[in-house]
Motif scaffolding. Structure first.
Motif, mmCIF file in Angstrom:
data_model
loop_
_atom_site.group_PDB
_atom_site.id
_atom_site.type_symbol
_atom_site.label_atom_id
_atom_site.label_comp_id
_atom_site.label_asym_id
_atom_site.label_seq_id
_atom_site.Cartn_x
_atom_site.Cartn_y
_atom_site.Cartn_z
ATOM 1 N N VAL A 193 0.857 -1.185 0.000
ATOM 2 C CA VAL A 193 0.000 0.000 0.000
ATOM 3 C C VAL A 193 0.890 1.231 0.000
ATOM 4 C CG1 VAL A 193 -1.787 1.272 1.237
ATOM 5 C CG2 VAL A 193 -1.819 -1.229 1.239
ATOM 6 N N ILE A 194 0.628 2.124 -0.923
ATOM 7 C CA ILE A 194 1.411 3.350 -1.046
ATOM 8 C C ILE A 194 1.066 4.303 0.104
ATOM 9 C CG2 ILE A 194 1.823 5.398 -2.475
ATOM 10 C CD1 ILE A 194 3.139 2.870 -3.552
ATOM 11 N N GLY A 195 2.102 4.883 0.682
ATOM 12 C CA GLY A 195 1.904 5.799 1.803
ATOM 13 C C GLY A 195 2.206 7.252 1.492
ATOM 14 N N LYS A 196 2.960 7.486 0.425
ATOM 15 C CA LYS A 196 3.400 8.850 0.112
ATOM 16 C C LYS A 196 3.303 9.067 -1.394
ATOM 17 C CE LYS A 196 7.808 9.766 0.534
ATOM 18 N NZ LYS A 196 9.139 10.076 1.126
ATOM 19 N N ARG B 73 15.816 3.805 -5.916
ATOM 20 C CA ARG B 73 16.511 3.950 -4.626
ATOM 21 C C ARG B 73 15.616 4.580 -3.560
ATOM 22 N NH1 ARG B 73 18.543 7.862 -8.043
ATOM 23 N NH2 ARG B 73 18.183 10.032 -7.387
ATOM 24 N N ASP B 74 14.577 5.294 -3.975
ATOM 25 C CA ASP B 74 13.673 5.954 -3.042
ATOM 26 C C ASP B 74 12.346 5.222 -2.887
ATOM 27 O OD1 ASP B 74 15.536 8.077 -2.797
ATOM 28 O OD2 ASP B 74 14.715 9.013 -4.620
ATOM 29 N N ALA B 75 12.155 4.168 -3.650
ATOM 30 C CA ALA B 75 10.823 3.572 -3.784
ATOM 31 C C ALA B 75 10.265 3.034 -2.480
ATOM 32 C CB ALA B 75 10.859 2.470 -4.837
ATOM 33 N N LEU B 76 11.075 2.344 -1.696
ATOM 34 C CA LEU B 76 10.561 1.714 -0.484
ATOM 35 C C LEU B 76 10.106 2.742 0.543
ATOM 36 C CD1 LEU B 76 12.953 -1.336 -0.025
ATOM 37 C CD2 LEU B 76 10.864 -1.134 -1.395
ATOM 38 N N THR C 268 3.102 -2.468 8.963
ATOM 39 C CA THR C 268 3.993 -1.387 8.569
ATOM 40 C C THR C 268 5.397 -1.928 8.291
ATOM 41 O OG1 THR C 268 4.355 -0.892 10.915
ATOM 42 C CG2 THR C 268 2.705 0.429 9.733
ATOM 43 N N PRO C 269 6.163 -1.228 7.449
ATOM 44 C CA PRO C 269 7.468 -1.753 7.040
ATOM 45 C C PRO C 269 8.417 -2.036 8.196
ATOM 46 C CG PRO C 269 6.803 0.004 5.559
ATOM 47 C CD PRO C 269 5.796 -0.017 6.680
ATOM 48 N N ASP C 270 8.377 -1.223 9.254
ATOM 49 C CA ASP C 270 9.289 -1.455 10.364
ATOM 50 C C ASP C 270 9.017 -2.787 11.042
ATOM 51 O OD1 ASP C 270 6.829 -0.178 11.145
ATOM 52 O OD2 ASP C 270 7.642 0.052 13.156
ATOM 53 N N GLU C 271 7.766 -3.215 11.069
ATOM 54 C CA GLU C 271 7.430 -4.512 11.660
ATOM 55 C C GLU C 271 7.634 -5.655 10.674
ATOM 56 O OE1 GLU C 271 3.630 -6.859 13.654
ATOM 57 O OE2 GLU C 271 3.850 -4.693 13.962
ATOM 58 N N PHE C 272 7.364 -5.414 9.404
ATOM 59 C CA PHE C 272 7.494 -6.484 8.404
ATOM 60 C C PHE C 272 8.945 -6.909 8.231
ATOM 61 C CE2 PHE C 272 7.234 -7.945 3.819
ATOM 62 C CZ PHE C 272 6.542 -9.116 4.119
ATOM 63 N N GLY C 273 9.846 -5.957 8.212
ATOM 64 C CA GLY C 273 11.270 -6.282 8.163
ATOM 65 C C GLY C 273 11.772 -6.619 6.773
ATOM 66 N N ASP C 274 12.758 -7.504 6.711
ATOM 67 C CA ASP C 274 13.453 -7.829 5.467
ATOM 68 C C ASP C 274 12.514 -8.512 4.483
ATOM 69 O OD1 ASP C 274 15.989 -8.186 3.892
ATOM 70 O OD2 ASP C 274 15.440 -10.304 4.167
ATOM 71 N N ILE C 275 12.326 -7.906 3.325
ATOM 72 C CA ILE C 275 11.339 -8.420 2.370
ATOM 73 C C ILE C 275 11.799 -9.687 1.666
ATOM 74 C CG2 ILE C 275 10.011 -7.861 0.282
ATOM 75 C CD1 ILE C 275 10.284 -4.872 1.237
ATOM 76 N N PRO C 276 12.999 -9.752 1.078
ATOM 77 C CA PRO C 276 13.364 -10.937 0.289
ATOM 78 C C PRO C 276 13.337 -12.246 1.068
ATOM 79 C CG PRO C 276 14.848 -9.121 -0.201
ATOM 80 C CD PRO C 276 14.028 -8.706 0.971
#
Length: 284
Positions: free
Chosen positions: A132-135, A143-146, A188-196
């Motif tokens: 989900v896009i936040g910004k 390089r800025d996408a995440l 949220t990304p901070d909780e999800f952590g490393d994606i790969p």
């Protein structure tokens, strides 16, 4: 942090998911941020989360779930984004992502039925990671996408295969009502952590049908956001559904399609399990 869209006795709502319960927002928060999408756009998720302990709590097994983002401006889906799935479909290698759209009113929530349409018996599962896009952004560099991601969830991009293959365009087979399951919650990304390193599995009636890691994506999330934002502005609440692994029902021998009475689960490490039963569409 985790957030969900739900239905309560008072109507559509959303809230914080914590300690095995959903905490629907209070009246003051609802006035400021009527939907989860509004809170994402205002960068207010943490502020909302910090207030949830004083709100009512509904155990997660008693919640009526809505699609995570019921009213996204865009749902952009990615096809053929795992090599095993590309191979099983016999599609050529391509230099750019395959993008198609899903309509908001084709979605359903966690524990709500995925609907097999009257016109087909070829309803297939597709377990996927949704972001989900936040910004807001246009022409976002990889390089800025995440930094533009508000969070992640599970998606079952239910596909009506015969309608999908009427022509080279996917749209009809991807947009029947009640075929796109989205949830149960945003992580949220901070909780999800490393994606790969994260793993995705799809189970039909308890049998594992799809099993992959996100390291196997042909086009990573940064590249998808870069590519999509080159041709359309991305807005808070927009959704990108990132592709399904190999093992879809249509390419099995014999084919396996979902039917009424079946149960399908999409499980993603770091998020949880999206569960849906299958039901036939009621006659108009």
């Amino acid at each position: 942090m985790r957030f969900a869209s739900v239905r309560t006795a008072a109507g559509a709502s959303w809230g914080v998911v914590a300690n095995g319960a959903v905490h629907p927002i209070d009246a003051a928060t609802a006035e400021a941020f009527p939907t989860l999408k509004h809170a994402i756009a205002a960068a207010a998720l943490k502020a909302v989360h910090d207030r949830h302990e004083s709100w009512d709590a509904i155990p997660v097994d008693e919640v009526e779930w809505a699609p995570l983002i019921p009213e996204p401006g865009k749902i952009l889906c990615v096809g053929l984004n795992y090599e095993k799935h590309r191979e099983e479909t016999a599609r050529p290698v391509v230099a750019h992502p395959t993008i198609f759209t899903r309509f908001a009113d084709s979605q359903t929530g966690h524990r709500q039925p995925i609907v097999r349409p009257i016109v087909s018996e070829k309803l297939d599962y597709e377990g996927e990671l949704a972001l989900v896009i936040g910004k807001r952004g246009r022409a976002i560099a990889a390089r800025d996408a995440l930094d533009h991601i508000a969070g992640f969830s599970c998606y079952n991009d239910g596909s009506v295969r015969d309608w999908q293959h009427h022509t080279m365009q996917f749209t009809p087979g991807k947009n029947f009502p009640g075929t796109g399951a989205f949830g149960p919650w945003l992580v949220t990304p901070d909780e999800f952590g490393d994606i790969p390193s994260k793993r995705i599995r799809t189970r039909l009636n308890g049998e594992v049908m799809q099993d992959a890691h996100f390291s196997e994506l042909i086009f990573g999330l940064d590249r998808l956001i870069e590519y999509v934002s080159a041709f359309t502005p991305l807005e808070p609440g927009d959704v990108i559904v990132t592709g399904t692994p190999g093992g879809v029902g249509a390419k099995r021998k014999p084919p396996v399609f979902m039917k009424p009475g079946d149960h399908v689960e999409v499980e993603i490490e770091g998020i949880g399990v999206l569960r849906n039963g299958i039901a036939d569409e009621l006659a108009p």
